[in-house]
Motif scaffolding. Structure first.
Motif, PDB file in Angstrom:
ATOM      1  N   VAL A 254       0.872  -1.172   0.000  1.00  0.00           N
ATOM      2  CA  VAL A 254       0.000   0.000   0.000  1.00  0.00           C
ATOM      3  C   VAL A 254       0.910   1.223   0.000  1.00  0.00           C
ATOM      4  O   VAL A 254       1.680   1.408   0.941  1.00  0.00           O
ATOM      5  N   PRO A 255       0.887   2.057  -1.030  1.00  0.00           N
ATOM      6  CA  PRO A 255       1.901   3.107  -1.161  1.00  0.00           C
ATOM      7  C   PRO A 255       1.767   4.280  -0.199  1.00  0.00           C
ATOM      8  O   PRO A 255       2.763   4.957   0.080  1.00  0.00           O
ATOM      9  N   PHE A 256       0.554   4.541   0.308  1.00  0.00           N
ATOM     10  CA  PHE A 256       0.349   5.690   1.198  1.00  0.00           C
ATOM     11  C   PHE A 256      -0.988   5.520   1.920  1.00  0.00           C
ATOM     12  O   PHE A 256      -1.855   4.760   1.482  1.00  0.00           O
ATOM     13  N   PRO A 257      -1.165   6.206   3.043  1.00  0.00           N
ATOM     14  CA  PRO A 257      -2.463   6.172   3.733  1.00  0.00           C
ATOM     15  C   PRO A 257      -3.533   6.864   2.875  1.00  0.00           C
ATOM     16  O   PRO A 257      -3.226   7.777   2.104  1.00  0.00           O
ATOM     17  N   SER A 258      -4.769   6.430   3.030  1.00  0.00           N
ATOM     18  CA  SER A 258      -5.855   7.030   2.258  1.00  0.00           C
ATOM     19  C   SER A 258      -7.167   6.884   3.014  1.00  0.00           C
ATOM     20  O   SER A 258      -7.266   6.123   3.985  1.00  0.00           O
ATOM     21  N   VAL A 259      -8.173   7.599   2.559  1.00  0.00           N
ATOM     22  CA  VAL A 259      -9.507   7.515   3.151  1.00  0.00           C
ATOM     23  C   VAL A 259     -10.141   6.189   2.746  1.00  0.00           C
ATOM     24  O   VAL A 259     -10.186   5.861   1.551  1.00  0.00           O
ATOM     25  N   PRO A 260     -10.626   5.384   3.687  1.00  0.00           N
ATOM     26  CA  PRO A 260     -11.273   4.121   3.322  1.00  0.00           C
ATOM     27  C   PRO A 260     -12.521   4.376   2.471  1.00  0.00           C
ATOM     28  O   PRO A 260     -13.288   5.298   2.740  1.00  0.00           O
ATOM     29  N   VAL A 261     -12.695   3.572   1.438  1.00  0.00           N
ATOM     30  CA  VAL A 261     -13.831   3.710   0.532  1.00  0.00           C
ATOM     31  C   VAL A 261     -14.555   2.371   0.457  1.00  0.00           C
ATOM     32  O   VAL A 261     -13.950   1.343   0.157  1.00  0.00           O
ATOM     33  N   SER A 262     -15.851   2.387   0.730  1.00  0.00           N
ATOM     34  CA  SER A 262     -16.629   1.155   0.695  1.00  0.00           C
ATOM     35  C   SER A 262     -16.674   0.574  -0.710  1.00  0.00           C
ATOM     36  O   SER A 262     -16.817   1.301  -1.706  1.00  0.00           O
ATOM     37  N   ALA A 263     -16.568  -0.734  -0.792  1.00  0.00           N
ATOM     38  CA  ALA A 263     -16.693  -1.443  -2.070  1.00  0.00           C
ATOM     39  C   ALA A 263     -17.772  -2.505  -1.971  1.00  0.00           C
ATOM     40  O   ALA A 263     -17.705  -3.552  -2.607  1.00  0.00           O
ATOM     41  N   GLY A 264     -18.795  -2.255  -1.136  1.00  0.00           N
ATOM     42  CA  GLY A 264     -19.869  -3.229  -0.977  1.00  0.00           C
ATOM     43  C   GLY A 264     -19.485  -4.307   0.022  1.00  0.00           C
ATOM     44  O   GLY A 264     -18.731  -4.073   0.969  1.00  0.00           O
ATOM     45  N   ALA A 265     -19.965  -5.500  -0.220  1.00  0.00           N
ATOM     46  CA  ALA A 265     -19.692  -6.618   0.681  1.00  0.00           C
ATOM     47  C   ALA A 265     -19.836  -7.917  -0.089  1.00  0.00           C
ATOM     48  O   ALA A 265     -20.536  -7.990  -1.093  1.00  0.00           O
ATOM     49  N   TYR A 266     -19.142  -8.942   0.398  1.00  0.00           N
ATOM     50  CA  TYR A 266     -19.354 -10.283  -0.131  1.00  0.00           C
ATOM     51  C   TYR A 266     -20.565 -10.892   0.573  1.00  0.00           C
ATOM     52  O   TYR A 266     -20.622 -10.932   1.813  1.00  0.00           O
ATOM     53  N   PHE A 267     -21.509 -11.361  -0.223  1.00  0.00           N
ATOM     54  CA  PHE A 267     -22.655 -12.091   0.291  1.00  0.00           C
ATOM     55  C   PHE A 267     -22.658 -13.504  -0.283  1.00  0.00           C
ATOM     56  O   PHE A 267     -22.337 -13.703  -1.461  1.00  0.00           O
ATOM     57  N   LEU A 268     -23.019 -14.453   0.532  1.00  0.00           N
ATOM     58  CA  LEU A 268     -23.297 -15.812   0.083  1.00  0.00           C
ATOM     59  C   LEU A 268     -24.807 -15.941  -0.007  1.00  0.00           C
ATOM     60  O   LEU A 268     -25.515 -15.662   0.966  1.00  0.00           O
ATOM     61  N   VAL A 269     -25.309 -16.363  -1.160  1.00  0.00           N
ATOM     62  CA  VAL A 269     -26.757 -16.475  -1.355  1.00  0.00           C
ATOM     63  C   VAL A 269     -27.104 -17.844  -1.914  1.00  0.00           C
ATOM     64  O   VAL A 269     -26.299 -18.490  -2.592  1.00  0.00           O
ATOM     65  N   HIS A 270     -28.314 -18.271  -1.611  1.00  0.00           N
ATOM     66  CA  HIS A 270     -28.834 -19.520  -2.178  1.00  0.00           C
ATOM     67  C   HIS A 270     -30.356 -19.460  -2.180  1.00  0.00           C
ATOM     68  O   HIS A 270     -30.966 -18.533  -1.625  1.00  0.00           O
ATOM     69  N   ARG A 271     -30.977 -20.432  -2.820  1.00  0.00           N
ATOM     70  CA  ARG A 271     -32.436 -20.480  -2.881  1.00  0.00           C
ATOM     71  C   ARG A 271     -33.023 -20.673  -1.480  1.00  0.00           C
ATOM     72  O   ARG A 271     -32.445 -21.384  -0.648  1.00  0.00           O
ATOM     73  N   ARG A 272     -34.165 -20.062  -1.247  1.00  0.00           N
ATOM     74  CA  ARG A 272     -34.780 -20.188   0.068  1.00  0.00           C
ATOM     75  C   ARG A 272     -35.125 -21.633   0.405  1.00  0.00           C
ATOM     76  O   ARG A 272     -35.001 -22.066   1.547  1.00  0.00           O
ATOM     77  N   GLN A 273     -35.554 -22.394  -0.603  1.00  0.00           N
ATOM     78  CA  GLN A 273     -35.936 -23.775  -0.316  1.00  0.00           C
ATOM     79  C   GLN A 273     -34.741 -24.640   0.076  1.00  0.00           C
ATOM     80  O   GLN A 273     -34.902 -25.722   0.649  1.00  0.00           O
ATOM     81  N   ASP A 274     -33.532 -24.171  -0.205  1.00  0.00           N
ATOM     82  CA  ASP A 274     -32.341 -24.944   0.150  1.00  0.00           C
ATOM     83  C   ASP A 274     -31.934 -24.761   1.603  1.00  0.00           C
ATOM     84  O   ASP A 274     -30.918 -25.319   2.038  1.00  0.00           O
ATOM     85  N   ARG A 275     -32.733 -24.016   2.359  1.00  0.00           N
ATOM     86  CA  ARG A 275     -32.468 -23.915   3.791  1.00  0.00           C
ATOM     87  C   ARG A 275     -32.643 -25.253   4.497  1.00  0.00           C
ATOM     88  O   ARG A 275     -32.185 -25.440   5.621  1.00  0.00           O
TER      89      ARG A 275
END
Length: 220
Positions: free
Chosen positions: A168-189
C-alpha cells in the motif's frame, strides 16, 4: 454432519475470481476433510446468477445488497485500497501523486478509480496512463509486475498470492466497495449438505476476522 442427510452430494458454487483464488481454494482441503462425501464444483464469474435457470446451488458476489427472494449471508464488508510494486511505491507520497501513475482498471468496476479518487477529494485525476483488465486477479498481476497501480479490496486481498509483491503506497480515506454475500435459494435452507457448506464458510470468515483487522492496521 452432512452424511446421510437430504440434499445434493455435489455443491455447485459460483464465486468471483478473487474470492475463489485468494480465499476459497486455499481452504477447500479443510472442507473436504470434514465432509469427505461431498464434492464441490466451482465456476468463476462476475455475472449475476439466475437461480431459476442456472445449475448453481450457492453464489458468492460483491453487492451493495443481496437480491430479494434469496437467503443471504453477509461474509465480509469490503474497502478499496491502492496497491503497487514496492519500487513504484517509492514515487508516491499521497493520492494526488497518482496523476503520474498508470491506473489499472477492472472492466466489472469501470468507475472504481473515479469513485476512489473522489473520496480522497480529488476530481479530474486520470493518471498518466491506464490499462483495463477483466478481473481483479489480473489487475493484481499487472501491479505486481510494476505496470501500474491497482485497486484491491480489503480484507480479501490480504490473502491473494500477489500480495507478496505488492504494498500500500500511502495512507488514504477508506472507501466502501460493498460486501461479499453468500446467497442460495430459500428452499435450500432444508438441504443439509448445502447448509453444511454455508456454515463451514461462515466459520472460516469469522475465524479470520481478527487476522484481517491486524493486517489492515499494519498496512496503514
Amino acid at each position: 454432519e452432512a452424511k446421510g442427510q437430504a440434499g445434493p452430494s455435489v455443491i455447485r458454487v459460483s464465486a468471483l475470481p478473487l474470492f475463489t483464488s485468494a480465499y476459497l481454494i486455499p481452504r477447500l482441503a479443510r472442507f473436504e476433510a470434514r465432509f469427505p462425501g461431498v464434492s464441490i464444483e466451482i465456476e468463476t464469474s462476475h455475472r449475476m446468477v439466475d437461480f431459476e435457470s442456472d445449475a448453481v446451488d450457492v453464489a458468492i458476489r460483491n453487492v451493495g445488497r443481496p437480491t430479494p427472494g434469496l437467503t443471504a449471508h453477509k461474509l465480509m464488508d469490503l474497502r478499496t485500497v491502492p496497491l503497487c510494486a514496492p519500487a513504484l511505491a517509492a514515487e508516491f507520497r499521497s493520492p494526488a501523486d497518482l496523476e503520474r501513475a498508470t491506473l489499472i482498471h477492472i472492466a466489472s468496476r469501470p468507475q472504481g478509480w473515479t469513485e476512489w479518487l473522489a473520496a480522497q477529494g480529488l476530481r479530474g485525476v486520470e493518471g498518466r496512463g491506464s490499462v483495463m483488465v477483466d478481473t481483479l486477479p489480473a489487475a493484481l498481476d499487472l501491479a505486481a509486475h510494476g505496470r501500474g497501480v491497482a485497486l484491491g479490496m480489503t480484507p480479501i486481498v490480504w490473502d491473494a498470492p500477489q500480495m507478496e509483491r505488492l504494498v500500500v503506497p500511502f495512507p488514504s480515506v477508506p472507501v466502501s466497495a460493498g460486501a461479499y454475500f453468500l446467497v442460495h435459494r430459500r428452499q435450500d435452507r432444508t438441504h443439509e449438505t448445502i447448509q453444511a457448506f454455508v456454515r463451514w464458510l461462515r466459520q472460516e470468515v469469522r475465524a479470520d476476522a481478527a487476522r484481517f483487522a491486524r493486517q489492515a492496521a499494519a498496512a496503514g
